[in-house]
Design an enzyme around this catalytic site. Structure first.
Site, PDB file in Angstrom:
ATOM      1  N   HIS A 133       5.633  10.174 -19.338  1.00  0.00           N
ATOM      2  CA  HIS A 133       6.721   9.688 -20.081  1.00  0.00           C
ATOM      3  C   HIS A 133       6.625   8.139 -20.481  1.00  0.00           C
ATOM      4  O   HIS A 133       5.861   7.719 -20.904  1.00  0.00           O
ATOM      5  CB  HIS A 133       8.251   9.545 -18.802  1.00  0.00           C
ATOM      6  N   GLU A 152      30.925   5.210 -19.564  1.00  0.00           N
ATOM      7  CA  GLU A 152      29.630   4.611 -19.544  1.00  0.00           C
ATOM      8  C   GLU A 152      29.937   3.448 -18.631  1.00  0.00           C
ATOM      9  O   GLU A 152      30.823   3.442 -18.234  1.00  0.00           O
ATOM     10  CB  GLU A 152      29.740   3.620 -21.916  1.00  0.00           C
ATOM     11  N   LYS A 160      11.473   4.591 -18.580  1.00  0.00           N
ATOM     12  CA  LYS A 160      11.229   5.528 -17.485  1.00  0.00           C
ATOM     13  C   LYS A 160      10.794   4.483 -16.474  1.00  0.00           C
ATOM     14  O   LYS A 160      10.188   3.543 -16.351  1.00  0.00           O
ATOM     15  CB  LYS A 160      10.663   6.546 -17.943  1.00  0.00           C
TER      16      LYS A 160
END
Length: 269
Positions: free
Chosen positions: A155, A36, A159
């Site tokens: 989407h 991460e 996004k």
């Protein structure tokens, strides 16, 4: 053969958590690391628990280099800058790149990394989407310029890039079928008095809202008839399964830059 050991990049995000879960469910694969961003508040947390599974002992870390020491490859649905950073660590490994929105310079760096790594890069890892891209190329080649090509995509509201990587993949497939350059003959936005549609252009329309996983249509609009190719994603797991299918395929390949068309045997469709 021993299980293929994979790192999940962006393991704290929606796609990352889905990948961790998918690896646990896929025969022949094992989770080797969960990476991460260094600023993530999730660092140190168990990746299994975050993904709704029992604890697996693999915690989220920002040290990608250390994670690579015990891995065969990485599955990367992150951001362009991160993908390039991972590419610098992948010599002798497999790099599955589902990240979209790379600049030309970033694309070059990933392509260069494929001299020593097996890189599978696609704007969409779904098996169905990649079949649709092959069909798009074939239909574009079959129908002449009297059929206008328009690509629609929608989407979720989080996004960050548009058109989507999938829409651009369909655009490139259509352009290849027509024998044209997409960059030279694409229409990315219409507003106000635009004039008539330019013959031969490939148009894009982008919608964002709610929690839509992904919807795409490739429309061939001709005189008095219309052909539409449609794909609707209902769960992010389809992208994870496709990416893991690509990873298992890539394990036996020579270094190089591949696409999902290579993975699925659709290159010459």
């Amino acid at each position: 053969m021993a299980d293929m050991r994979l790192i999940v990049a962006g393991a704290g995000g929606r796609m990352g958590r889905t990948l961790v879960k998918a690896i646990a469910e896929t025969k022949g694969l094992a989770l080797a690391g969960a990476v991460e961003d260094a600023r993530s508040p999730l660092l140190g947390q168990d990746s299994g628990v975050l993904s709704g599974l029992p604890a697996n002992g693999i915690v989220l870390t920002a040290d990608a280099k250390a994670a690579f020491a015990n891995a065969d490859g990485i599955v990367d649905f992150t951001v362009p800058k991160a993908s390039v950073a991972f590419a610098a660590l992948t010599a002798g490994k497999v790099h599955i790149v589902g990240t979209t929105g790379h600049s030309a310079d970033e694309e070059t760096k990933i392509r260069d990394s494929a001299m020593s790594a097996v890189v599978v890069k696609s704007g969409n890892m779904s098996l169905g989407v990649n079949l649709l891209a092959a069909l798009t190329k074939r239909v574009a080649k079959t129908l002449d310029e009297s059929f206008d090509i328009e690509i629609f995509e929608m989407h979720h509201n989080k996004k960050i890039d548009a058109p989507s990587g999938t829409a651009l993949m369909f655009g490139r497939a259509a352009a290849e079928g027509r024998g044209i350059e997409l960059a030279a003959q694409s229409e990315r936005g219409r507003d106000g008095e635009t004039g008539a549609r330019h013959a031969g252009d490939i148009g894009f329309a982008n919608l964002r809202g709610g929690s839509v996983v992904g919807e795409h249509s490739v429309i061939f609009a001709g005189p008095a008839e219309r052909v539409e190719l449609v794909h609707k994603a209902e769960d992010r797991m389809i992208f994870a399964r496709g990416a893991l299918h690509a990873a298992l395929w890539a394990r036996g390949q020579k270094p190089g830059l591949y696409s999902m068309a290579d993975v699925l045997g659709l290159k010459d469709f």
